[in-house]
Design an enzyme around this catalytic site. Structure first.
Site, PDB file in Angstrom:
ATOM      1  CG  HIS A  21      -1.969   1.122   1.342  1.00  0.00           C
ATOM      2  ND1 HIS A  21      -3.152   1.129   0.239  1.00  0.00           N
ATOM      3  CD2 HIS A  21      -1.964   2.119   1.904  1.00  0.00           C
ATOM      4  CE1 HIS A  21      -3.778   1.859   0.748  1.00  0.00           C
ATOM      5  NE2 HIS A  21      -3.290   2.643   1.693  1.00  0.00           N
ATOM      6  CG  ASP A  33      -6.196   3.121   4.142  1.00  0.00           C
ATOM      7  OD1 ASP A  33      -6.846   3.076   5.181  1.00  0.00           O
ATOM      8  OD2 ASP A  33      -5.076   3.882   4.058  1.00  0.00           O
ATOM      9  CG  HIS A  63      -6.947   6.303   0.736  1.00  0.00           C
ATOM     10  ND1 HIS A  63      -6.604   5.506  -0.456  1.00  0.00           N
ATOM     11  CD2 HIS A  63      -6.360   6.351   1.690  1.00  0.00           C
ATOM     12  CE1 HIS A  63      -5.619   4.987   0.057  1.00  0.00           C
ATOM     13  NE2 HIS A  63      -5.313   5.483   1.372  1.00  0.00           N
TER      14      HIS A  63
HETATM   15 ZN   LIG Z   1      -3.958   4.587   2.853  1.00  0.00          ZN
END
Ligand SMILES: [Zn+2]
Length: 1050
Positions: free
Chosen positions: A268, A380, A585
């Site tokens: 990520h 996420d 995000h």
């Molecule tokens: Zn993230």
């Protein structure tokens, strides 16, 4: 007489601690197993030179290699934070290492990249302590002995998680120095590493399996035996004798029918967060180059990578590495996934922005990697819109993967493998990793959680494990792959195998039975402050989404009228990609550091400047400006919405125009304009209006009154009465008031920029003092100006507007904001009885409770709404509209709109300074479903464009509606654009109220055919079109359906 055995009993707690210290890098590291991991080390084999890049610039390899390097050594510190230092390494391998593998060990207490001398990024390194630590680079598989190896290391002065001052999410420490603590080469001891990894699994099982299970006891016994056999005086034989025990333990197979785990390597990389975009561009290269190296040693290894934007950056900055990735992708080792441009926030972007995330993402993957993504991968983000299932399916994807709801701080989400049913009924197979993380370490505890926290084992006996370090990148490590090999088929654990996400979902689709269904939004019970934090980012996002919409619409209009018009496709693509990037995000939610927000605002500013210019030149193509023709100036009002509207608009003062009222400063005036759908109107054509508005005082009350309503204010600007004249109905409850500015204590539990907690609602106080006065008295527009002293440090000026033509009451507000952990909201109370409120969302609405009955109700004490929230009872309702806000809290008959926060981490200057925003109250007859609220909220956000045009152009081009929906007021035609790959016109509409629609599409264009299509513009069934009537045949839509049509124009 028999003698007693010499072997004492072993105690579990003591044995566990003994085993932990046996492999520890901190305790007994000079004599334990850790001390044996390298057979030989040569710290003096590396000659080191450095070039420190001036300032905070990040330079490419080709520039770095040309610089003058100077000698340096370990023990030096390099800084400040965010600076870059390039090192040249000249390594001479000792002769006696012939035949051995050789590793470079590099620890600069920071992130770094190993480069080959010909400029190919080879592998990322991460120094310092922590699970992200990766200091080994395989220099030679088999040394000749005595050879020289040269390479470069690019040191970035930031850690995996930036440079937070004494804590993860604190603002960065700007002048941190990073210690170069280790540069040496070493020969790994293969047997010691094997035992090290074996112990990891055996100790994990001894700790993690139920204490009284035979397998846990067996593991504990094996640990004891191994350590007993670790004879420091005879190490070579000792390691083999230890390995006999470990391998015997690990060779016992799992029972048939155990749970199956598909381990998917991932990394990520937050596109910006505790570091700026510029660092992310390097993080991708470091992380992904590392994965290519792992693939060389582990043929079973599969890695998935999301976010097309990051790949596009990589292809520009590191073209050779990008080619390697494309090659690995062809072999199925490096799999692109996710389907979207970035892993976007899923609360705040508009419905159309969602469509574009998928459109740009899928087209990128198709072009550069040969296929579209089947899995929407978003581990996420802070909540998931109910409209996503439909958009996922209309964008060529089939499956959805996440895990974030495991962070809920009130209710546990009840499903793991389930069918997510969207707002319109579209179903998507969904999996929320039961290991409850996307940075799994692929250890025994992950395996155990995969079953223990799996809530749908009855329906599907498999789960997905997204393993690999992340957030700041990094990805899987060698140790993780070694652990997975050992857990492939071992008694006591689920069976674990490396694989891809697509294979996992396809296997679930085939095998699962009776999956549970979850209808509607996946509300995230945390990070509710992200609807409000960093107000300028939110404002830019809303305004630019509408501005790009207007350019596309105007440009398509030009194309429709003049087939030679050059539609600005590339320019629009660039603007959209920038807007989509900032929807990442941690950017749009406002949870990044200040450096990232400065970058984001600069990108927005650039988009805004270019977009405004483009809109202007595009409109000039439709109607030449007076500057072009040298004629008298005339003003035209352009309605960019899909329905006719009548409004009071502000225009420059100009002789001949029918101004019925000057503005307070007399530079502009007001006129009532009526325009058709998607059409122009000459401002001078407007007729004098018989409807009037006035402002006056009565005692202590200040009153705005028109034909529809009477709004009474006290001297502080509070709305003490709002009366609907035709319904003979008072809307403010007796003794209550609206438009109250309230300050709340806003101290969350940890995540400062992210969270507002329920208890803040206990602390609301009226903000300071205010003084209202009348400014404009009609007849078209009446205004009050309210000056607020919100607190000792913050002030606001508000203009309250009522026009002659509408019951809508507008509040334009400017705030100077200088607070610390204080939340500003505006509060209204209505004499309306309803257990639900209706919130605007992506291409639809969502209803949520106004009660605190159950834990699921009160968990939604702060929710996301787009252009409006509505509270309606039988016969009547009121909507609270806004032009750039997203946080609402409605409880009973109290509606609050969240205006400004002031968190201090990770951006200490978050939201300090000047703000501008507007909200409005719009009363209506009937319930929300019978109301005009959706159209009103568009009109509030999309004012008519007032444009200076030439007189002759206005005469020449008779205003005509570009498109019109006939027969269904519940259908909103939102988007008009040119097709991606042809000069067809694409229109996108949605059913806005949750019911059926039957209508015809009318158009002034010379249409030859119409086809249905999906969001990716794949052509579907033909739609009937009647040329004489300029209208399509009857079209139907179901509740909240998104319909895209591709139209051929002659
Ligand atoms: Zn993230």
């Amino acid at each position: 007489m028999a003698t007693l055995s010499a072997q004492p009993r072993f105690v579990r707690s003591i044995t566990l601690t003994r085993a932990e210290k046996f492999s520890s890098s901190e305790f007994y590291a000079d004599i334990n197993l850790y001390s044996q991991l390298y057979k030989a080390r040569a710290p003096h084999a590396v000659e080191l030179e450095v070039y420190s890049v001036p300032g905070l610039e990040r330079i490419p390899f080709d520039d770095a290699i040309k610089q003058r390097f100077v000698p340096t050594t370990t023990g030096n510190r390099f800084g400040p934070s965010w600076s870059t230092h390039w090192f040249k390494l000249k390594i001479t391998v000792p002769r006696e290492w012939a035949g051995e593998p050789v590793e470079l060990l590099w620890d600069s207490s920071s992130e770094a990249m190993v480069w080959s001398m010909d400029g190919v990024p080879r592998q990322g390194l991460t120094g310092d302590k922590g699970v992200d630590r990766r200091v080994e680079y395989q220099l030679l598989k088999k040394a000749k002995g005595g050879e020289t190896v040269e390479l470069l290391v690019e040191m970035a002065c930031n850690g995996m998680f930036g440079a937070g001052n004494n804590g993860l999410i604190n603002p960065p420490e700007e002048d941190r120095k990073f210690l170069l603590s280790q540069v040496e080469i070493a020969v790994p001891n293969k047997a010691a590493w094997q035992l090290f990894y074996d112990m990891d699994i055996i100790l994990g099982m001894a700790k993690g399996l139920p204490e009284n299970s035979p397998r846990a006891q067996e593991a504990l016994y094996a640990c004891n035996q191994i350590i007993d056999r670790f004879d420091r005086r005879d190490m070579e034989n000792a390691l083999q004798r230890c390995l006999q025990v470990s391998q015997e333990f690990l060779s016992k197979k799992a029972a048939p029918g155990v749970h199956r785990v598909t381990a998917v390597g991932n990394c990520h990389i937050d596109t910006a967060w505790l570091w700026p975009y510029g660092e992310t561009r390097r993080k991708t290269a470091r992380s992904w180059a590392t994965q290519l190296r792992l693939m060389e040693d582990y043929p079973e290894y599969v890695f998935v990578c999301s976010q097309a934007q990051q790949l596009e950056w990589l292809s520009k900055d590191y073209p050779k590495l990008f080619k390697e990735i494309q090659e690995a992708a062809k072999k199925g080792r490096f799999q692109v996934i996710g389907a979207t441009w970035v892993e976007m926030d899923c609360n705040l972007p508009s419905g159309e922005a969602f469509c574009r995330q998928f459109l740009y993402g899928q087209r990128y993957y198709e072009k550069n990697f040969g296929a579209r993504c089947k899995v929407f991968w978003l581990p996420d983000t802070f909540g998931y819109s109910a409209q996503l299932p439909q958009i996922i399916k209309q964008s060529g994807a089939e499956y959805f993967f996440t895990q974030k709801l495991s962070w809920n701080n009130i209710n546990k989400f009840p499903n793991t493998t389930f069918t997510w049913v969207g707002l319109d009924g579209t179903k998507v197979l969904t999996h929320m990793a039961p290991c409850e993380t996307y940075t799994a370490q692929a250890d025994v505890s992950d395996m155990i959680r995969s079953t223990e926290r799996n809530r749908d084992l009855a329906f599907s006996n498999q789960s997905l494990l997204p393993y690999g370090n992340g957030d700041g990148g990094g990805g899987p490590q060698r140790a993780m792959l070694e652990r997975i090999r050992r857990m492939k088929d071992v008694d006591g654990l689920p069976k674990c195998e490396t694989g891809s996400a697509v294979e996992f979902f396809e296997s679930v689709k085939k095998e699962a039975k009776g999956l549970q269904e979850w209808k509607g939004e996946l509300y995230f019970e945390l990070h509710r402050g992200t609807y409000t934090t960093q107000a300028p980012i939110k404002r830019y996002n809303r305004k630019l989404e509408f501005l790009l919409r207007e350019i596309e619409l105007a440009a398509t209009y030009c194309l429709g009228l003049n087939r030679d018009f050059k539609y600005p496709k590339e320019e629009l693509d660039a603007l959209w990609k920038d807007l989509l990037l900032n929807q990442f995000h941690d950017v749009l939610p406002g949870s990044s550091i200040e450096l990232a927000h400065i970058d984001a605002r600069a990108i927005y500013k650039k988009v805004e400047t270019k977009a405004k210019k483009m809109l202007d030149t595009t409109l000039d193509c439709l109607y030449q400006s007076s500057q072009q023709t040298g004629e008298d100036e005339r003003y035209a009002a352009f309605n960019t919405l899909a329905w006719p509207r009548s409004e009071i608009v502000e225009v420059p003062v100009h002789a001949g125009d029918n101004l019925q009222q000057y503005s307070a400063n007399r530079n502009t005036g007001y006129v009532k304009v009526h325009t058709d759908a998607f059409a122009f109107k000459d401002v001078a054509d407007s007729k004098a209006d018989h409807q009037k508005v006035q402002a006056y005082t009565s005692g202590q009350e200040i009153i705005l009154e028109n034909d529809f309503v009477v709004a009474k204010f006290n001297t502080s600007g509070h709305l003490i009465s709002f009366f609907d004249k035709s319904d003979v109905r008072e809307l403010v409850p007796q003794g209550q008031a609206g438009n109250k500015m309230k300050l709340f204590e806003d101290v969350p539990l940890f995540w400062d920029a992210w969270d507002v907690e329920m208890y803040h609602l206990n602390t609301g106080k009226d903000a300071g003092t205010a003084k209202a006065r009348i400014e404009e008295v009609g007849p078209l527009r009446a205004t009050l100006v309210v000056k607020h002293a919100l607190s000792e440090h913050s002030t606001a000026v508000q203009t309250i507007v009522l026009t002659a033509s509408s019951p809508r009451l507008d509040f334009h507000t400017e705030v100077e904001w200088h607070e610390n952990r204080t939340f500003l909201k505006v509060e209204f109370m209505w004499d309306i009885h309803s257990d639900v409120a209706t919130y605007d969302s992506q291409y639809g609405v969502i209803q949520r409770p106004t009660t605190y009955n159950t834990s699921h109700d009160y968990a939604k004490f702060e929710v996301c709404g787009h252009k409006f929230a509505d509270l309606s009872e039988h016969g009547y309702g009121v909507a609270l509209l806004n032009d750039c806000k997203f946080g609402y809290s409605t409880h009973g008959n109290t509606m609050r709109l969240s205006l400004l926060r002031s968190p201090k981490a990770p951006d200490v200057n978050s939201d300090m300074g000047h703000h501008e925003f507007s909200y409005a109250v719009f009363p209506h007859k009937g319930t929300f479903h019978e109301s005009n609220v959706v159209r009103e909220s568009y009109q509030f956000n999309v004012p008519m464009i007032i444009k200076s045009v030439s007189q002759s152009a206005l005469k020449e081009r008779h205003p005509a509606s570009l498109f019109e929906i006939e027969g269904a007021k519940n259908v909103v035609l939102d988007t008009i654009k040119r097709a991606e790959d042809s000069d067809h016109v694409v229109v996108r509409m949605y059913e806005a109220y949750g019911g059926r629609a039957l209508f015809k599409l009318k158009s002034a264009l010379n249409i030859t055919s119409i086809h249905r299509c999906n969001i990716l513009e794949d052509e579907g069934a033909a739609v009937e079109y009647n040329k004489e009537e300029h209208a399509s045949g009857w079209l139907t839509m179901h509740a909240f359906e998104i319909l895209t049509l591709k139209i051929k124009v002659k």
